[in-house]
Design an enzyme around this catalytic site. Structure first.
Site, PDB file in Angstrom:
ATOM      1  N   GLN A 142      -0.981  33.662 -88.228  1.00 52.23           N
ATOM      2  CA  GLN A 142      -0.983  34.174 -89.481  1.00 52.23           C
ATOM      3  C   GLN A 142      -1.321  33.751 -90.632  1.00 52.23           C
ATOM      4  O   GLN A 142      -2.693  34.521 -91.518  1.00 52.23           O
ATOM      5  CB  GLN A 142       0.391  34.823 -89.758  1.00 52.23           C
ATOM      6  CG  GLN A 142       1.228  35.284 -88.776  1.00 52.23           C
ATOM      7  CD  GLN A 142       2.206  35.078 -89.194  1.00 52.23           C
ATOM      8  OE1 GLN A 142       3.686  34.295 -88.818  1.00 52.23           O
ATOM      9  NE2 GLN A 142       3.455  36.213 -89.175  1.00 52.23           N
ATOM     10  N   GLU A 143      -1.657  32.060 -90.976  1.00 47.46           N
ATOM     11  CA  GLU A 143      -2.093  31.783 -92.406  1.00 47.46           C
ATOM     12  C   GLU A 143      -3.310  32.257 -91.906  1.00 47.46           C
ATOM     13  O   GLU A 143      -4.314  32.281 -92.820  1.00 47.46           O
ATOM     14  CB  GLU A 143      -1.780  30.113 -91.538  1.00 47.46           C
ATOM     15  CG  GLU A 143      -2.185  29.654 -93.171  1.00 47.46           C
ATOM     16  CD  GLU A 143      -1.417  28.290 -93.596  1.00 47.46           C
ATOM     17  OE1 GLU A 143      -1.805  27.398 -94.111  1.00 47.46           O
ATOM     18  OE2 GLU A 143      -0.578  27.802 -92.234  1.00 47.46           O
TER      19      GLU A 143
END
Length: 610
Positions: A221-222
């Site tokens: 996600q990051e």
């Protein structure tokens, strides 16, 4: 009856007079003349309509378009106008391993075009500084006291609340996203911290905050958020006008068929931190990628539209950051040296007088590694090429094609039509002491790194004291620049398999004078459906609003034209009535009087009776 003299209007030689009976016939137009006069007036009216009203309507549309363009644009350096009622706000708290930061973002009301994304920018204070606040240590330090989590985060939210108008708090989304520090904690400790935040924050703050707004995000996600952030700042999501930029052909899923689109080429992201290294870039629909390495998402507000559907390959490699790689390297040195000394009965590296030679340290630099029980003394030889060779096994590559660091699958990259941005160590390694940040050239970079490594440590110190290096460079950077420059080179060319003649890597700290954070991509992704609200509101009032504005602008013009044609009709009717009266008057004259009315301008001489 008297006569009317026109001698005052014409020269004396033109003297003549008219009888009152002859005047109406001359002043009253014929039927053809009436038609001609009417057509002339109608043409004048139509010309007025086209030139005046048309021009006015176009200018009104231009003003409306200018308003929407102005509404959809937030400047990057101006002070944020908190008095603007059309401005919206959002908060993202980045809870990292060493500390937490709150970022305040703002954006104008969406312009109603479903093809465009929200124009999100960092909020700026009265000094034109980004509204950001950081606290230490990381929230993961509260693992044993999770009930203090809300107290820990309170200063950040209080700071943000002071900058956002109070009447906007209830509609300002708040996201608290935790990264690497929280990931290493047991799930029970993670949940205890998150639950304290979910319970207490709504009590003290009125932000738009739900249970799903606080979570521990994955490295994947990051990476996706970082990819979104950089491409948003670069304007790669604006598909309306490519402006000569490079394009790619993409295949995106639709409801019933595979659509082919041509749009701006997106940029890939390379990020090497202290602990991990990350890569993210868009891949075509035809490329099969494992789900754990692929993120497929729609950034647009309408799920039925496909122009903002992206497939991004993203992979995070823990232990492959600059500092973590150096730590693994040193541990390996200690282990191999201890074993070798035992086998050969030597004492290499055990004392400063007999140090272990390290090609990854600058020439003549002396260093100590390990613990008190297993201490190893090093002396640098500054051999960049040898250092590269020693570091290659630490990439953990396999012989498989299309494999990356640690043997992880990596989709093919079209090197001839791609662009990458390198952040963190990719920038520091090229810029801090080598002063080569920006467009990356492998041969020039390798030559500069080789020269740095070969330079004596004493000379490097003198250069540092003279201020020849970047202002944020320190002795730690000076000591390990040789190692990190070799590690970055190997990761990029051997690990990620970029050819040495690759010309489209740009190392950067700032993009368009802004530090690009993954938090920007996070709020852009998480607020992607908010434009639907504005679009729906626009559709409900759009027709009435357009009619009202149009009517208010052209109302006076149409009223003028109506009066104009009424007056014209009145004149025509009046002239027609005069014509009729004239005909009736002519019929009442005697036949003897008619000839002189028709034959000449002077009455005949009547006989004189004596």
């Amino acid at each position: 009856m008297g006569r009317i003299s026109f001698s005052c209007l014409f020269p004396a030689s033109w003297h003549f007079s008219l009888s009152p009976q002859l005047l109406p016939r001359i002043l009253i137009p014929s039927f053809r003349q009436l038609i001609f006069i009417s057509l002339v007036f109608c043409l004048i009216g139509l010309l007025y309509l086209v030139l005046v009203i048309g021009k006015g309507h176009v200018s009104w549309i231009a003003r409306e378009n200018h308003f929407h363009r102005h509404l959809a644009r937030v400047t990057d350096v101006d002070v944020t106008d908190t008095s603007n009622p059309n401005l919206n706000y959002g908060l993202v708290v980045d809870c990292g391993s060493s500390g937490s930061r709150v970022f305040v973002y703002c954006w104008p009301r969406h312009n109603g075009n479903p093809h465009e994304l929200l124009d999100i920018r960092q909020m700026r204070d009265q000094h034109r500084k980004p509204v950001v606040m950081k606290i230490k240590p990381g929230i993961s330090e509260l693992a044993k006291t999770p009930e203090k989590a809300s107290d820990y985060i309170y200063p950040l939210l209080s700071f943000a609340a002071q900058h956002i108008p109070k009447n906007k708090h209830q509609e300002t989304p708040l996201y608290i996203l935790c990264t690497a520090g929280m990931r290493v904690l047991p799930e029970s400790q993670q949940e205890a911290i998150l639950e304290d935040l979910r319970t207490d924050i709504p009590v003290h703050f009125k932000f738009l905050f739900s249970d799903s707004h606080v979570e521990v995000i994955s490295g994947k996600q990051e990476g996706v958020y970082a990819w979104i952030g950089i491409n948003f700042v670069l304007g790669r999501f604006n598909h309306g006008d490519n402006g000569g930029e490079a394009e790619v052909e993409v295949h995106v899923p639709s409801s019933d068929q595979q659509d082919t689109l041509r749009r701006k080429r997106t940029a890939g992201v390379l990020d090497m931190g202290g602990v991990s290294t990350q890569i993210a870039y868009e891949v075509p629909k035809t490329e099969e990628v494992a789900k754990n390495l692929l993120a497929e998402f729609n950034l647009g507000c309408d799920a039925h539209r496909t122009e903002h559907v992206y497939r991004v390959y993203v992979s995070t490699f823990l232990g492959f950051g600059g500092n973590a790689a150096r730590q693994r390297y040193e541990e390996n040195l200690i282990q191999k040296t201890v074993i070798r000394n035992k086998l050969l009965g030597e004492h290499v590296g055990e004392t400063a007088e007999s140090p272990l030679l390290d090609p990854c340290l600058p020439t003549d630099l002396e260093d100590q590694i390990g613990t008190s029980t297993e201490r190893l003394y090093l002396r640098g030889t500054g051999d960049f090429d040898q250092c590269r060779q020693i570091l290659q096994p630490f990439l953990n590559r396999t012989n498989d094609t299309q494999s990356s660091l640690n043997g992880v699958y990596q989709p093919a990259i079209d090197y001839s039509n791609s662009q990458f941005y390198g952040f963190s160590e990719f920038y520091y390694c090229t810029e801090d002491v080598l002063r080569m940040g920006g467009d990356y050239n492998a041969s020039k970079y390798a030559a500069a790194a080789k020269g740095y490594c070969a330079t004596k440590w004493k000379t490097l110190q003198e250069r540092f004291d003279s201020g020849l290096y970047a202002s944020h460079a320190d002795y730690h950077r000076l000591k390990y620049q040789c190692f990190k420059s070799a590690w970055m080179y190997e990761v990029f060319h051997s690990g990620f398999s970029f050819p040495t003649n690759y010309k489209n890597l740009k190392t950067a700290l700032l993009v368009y004078e802004k530090e690009v954070q993954w938090t920007l991509g996070a709020i852009l992704y998480r607020t992607r459906f908010l434009p639907l609200r504005d679009i729906q509101q626009e559709s409900l009032k759009g027709t009435h609003s357009h009619w009202r504005h149009s009517f208010s602008f052209v109302n006076n013009h149409y009223l003028f034209l109506a009066c104009f044609f009424i007056v014209l009709l009145s004149i025509i009717l009046y002239l027609l009535r005069l014509r009729r009266i004239h005909r009736l008057a002519v019929k009442r004259y005697t036949p003897s009087s008619v000839p002189w009315l028709e034959e000449g301008l002077v009455t005949p001489m009547l006989p004189i009776t004596l």
